[in-house]
Design an enzyme around this catalytic site. Structure first.
Site, PDB file in Angstrom:
ATOM      1  N   TYR A   1       0.818  -1.217   0.000  1.00 20.00           N
ATOM      2  CA  TYR A   1       0.000   0.000   0.000  1.00 20.00           C
ATOM      3  C   TYR A   1       0.851   1.267   0.000  1.00 20.00           C
ATOM      4  CZ  TYR A   1      -4.296  -2.536   0.076  1.00 20.00           C
ATOM      5  OH  TYR A   1      -5.334  -3.339  -0.310  1.00 20.00           O
TER       6      TYR A   1
ATOM      7  N   HIS B   1     -14.792   1.992  -2.134  1.00 19.24           N
ATOM      8  CA  HIS B   1     -13.741   1.142  -1.546  1.00 19.24           C
ATOM      9  C   HIS B   1     -12.765   1.920  -0.671  1.00 19.24           C
ATOM     10  CE1 HIS B   1     -14.528  -1.989  -4.956  1.00 19.24           C
ATOM     11  NE2 HIS B   1     -15.489  -1.919  -4.071  1.00 19.24           N
TER      12      HIS B   1
ATOM     13  N   CYS C   1      -7.218   2.657  12.658  1.00 17.36           N
ATOM     14  CA  CYS C   1      -6.722   1.663  13.612  1.00 17.36           C
ATOM     15  C   CYS C   1      -7.171   0.272  13.158  1.00 17.36           C
ATOM     16  CB  CYS C   1      -7.263   1.967  15.009  1.00 17.36           C
ATOM     17  SG  CYS C   1      -6.614   0.819  16.246  1.00 17.36           S
TER      18      CYS C   1
ATOM     19  N   CYS D   1     -11.507   0.540  18.561  1.00 13.18           N
ATOM     20  CA  CYS D   1     -10.837   1.824  18.784  1.00 13.18           C
ATOM     21  C   CYS D   1     -11.451   2.875  17.860  1.00 13.18           C
ATOM     22  CB  CYS D   1      -9.336   1.682  18.538  1.00 13.18           C
ATOM     23  SG  CYS D   1      -8.484   3.257  18.422  1.00 13.18           S
TER      24      CYS D   1
ATOM     25  N   CYS E   1      -5.325   4.392  20.723  1.00 16.49           N
ATOM     26  CA  CYS E   1      -5.323   3.263  21.667  1.00 16.49           C
ATOM     27  C   CYS E   1      -3.897   2.821  21.990  1.00 16.49           C
ATOM     28  CB  CYS E   1      -6.149   2.103  21.118  1.00 16.49           C
ATOM     29  SG  CYS E   1      -5.371   1.229  19.740  1.00 16.49           S
TER      30      CYS E   1
END
Ligand code: OAD
Length: 298
Positions: A72, A126, A134, A139, A190
């Site tokens: 990615y 998408h 997260c 979270c 978190c």
């Protein structure tokens, strides 16, 4: 099966006959192909030795989050290195001109947004590469993030012989180091989980708000006049199903695709159009009666 029309004149005549046009554009990777981004199922559908679609799953992230992030991060880098093309600008202009136009896009590359497509006229089915969230849904942390690389560990390797060159890590011959999960972007809320790309993976639900917006549009009593199916193989649901849903609400179908064999689910019907070729050329031409000449910023 019916034979689709291929002449622009009949399309323009239909477009000009609509009083309060209600139009959908269903877009796919072919829209961004002439900007220089690969499609999913074409020859560019592999990343290293992996089928691109096999890296787009929660299971792949659980198995090797570092590899999935490398994929990615590479896609973010590539998307940032290209520009929106005239079709992105044409759709953005159509959105400014017609309140009844909605663009349902499967593309996560950020090119619609960079062509200034009005946010309220764009449903990113998408998600987008430029939002991260997260890993834990409990979270719920998410943020927009255009930083490239997002963390130092994801910087592209430097060529040993030529420090100014970056080797193409999509090539399996280029060595790739394994990245431990602690070196990936971490959730600042978190502080317990890695962040993940804000894209929809296979096996996941589409974003709830986007689904609601799409349903509200489709269920409007005014119906739908036209659906433009642009640069998508329209094989992935629910997106693929929107062609049939638009038809049921009265829409004519116009397909713009390099491949004349990419027939919409359900086949051709009387009154459809098929425009074979590059979306970047055809889309601005088709929309000319409404938007005039497209201006592409230099
Ligand atoms: P595909 O790769 O399945 O299809 C791209 C389509 O674009 C093909 O029909 C090509 O013929 C066409 N095409 C290629 N170049 C073009 C050009 N210059 N002009 C017009 N058409 C062109 O990509 P998508 O349909 O976008 O999902 O794929 C849909 C979804 O499947 C993606 O969003 C992704 C993928 O797996 C997820 O990641 C969830």
């Amino acid at each position: 099966m019916a034979t689709p029309r291929t002449d622009t004149a009949s399309f323009h005549a239909y477009l000009s006959s609509l009083q309060y046009p209600r139009i959908i554009a269903l877009c796919g990777a072919g829209l961004s192909a002439s900007s220089g981004l690969p499609t999913f199922r074409g020859p560019g559908g592999y990343w290293r030795t992996h089928e691109a679609t096999s890296l787009a799953t929660p299971g792949a992230f659980l198995c090797d989050a570092g590899l999935v992030w490398q994929f990615y991060s590479y896609r973010r880098h590539m998307a940032l290195s290209v520009k929106p093309n005239p079709a992105h600008y044409a759709l953005a202009e159509l959105s400014r001109k017609l309140p009844g136009f909605q663009c349902f896009s499967q593309n996560v590359d950020g090119l619609h947004q960079r062509a200034d497509h009005p946010r309220e006229g764009l449903q990113l089915l998408h998600g987008t590469l430029f939002e991260v969230k997260c890993w834990s849904e409990n979270c719920g942390y998410r943020e927009e993030n255009f930083t490239d690389p997002i963390v130092p560990a994801l910087a592209l390797p430097v060529d040993g012989k030529d420090p100014t060159a970056t080797p193409d890590i999509s090539d399996p011959k280029v060595p790739l180091s394994r990245i431990p999960i602690e070196s990936l972007p971490q959730c600042p809320r978190c502080k317990r989980n890695a962040l993940r790309p804000g894209v929809v993976w296979f096996g996941e639900q589409l974003p709830m708000q986007v689904l609601r917006n799409v349903e509200n549009y489709l269920n409007d009593l005014a119906g739908v006049d036209l659906i433009l199916v642009i640069g998508t193989s329209a094989k992935v649901y629910p997106a693929a199903g929107y062609v049939q849903e638009a038809r049921q609400r009265g829409a004519k179908v116009a397909v713009i695709n390099m491949d004349a064999n990419d027939v919409p689910a359900g086949g051709w019907e009387d009154g459809d159009w098929m425009f074979k070729g590059d979306a970047a050329v055809i889309v601005p031409e088709l929309l000319k009666p409404v938007i005039g000449e497209v201006v592409v910023p230099s």
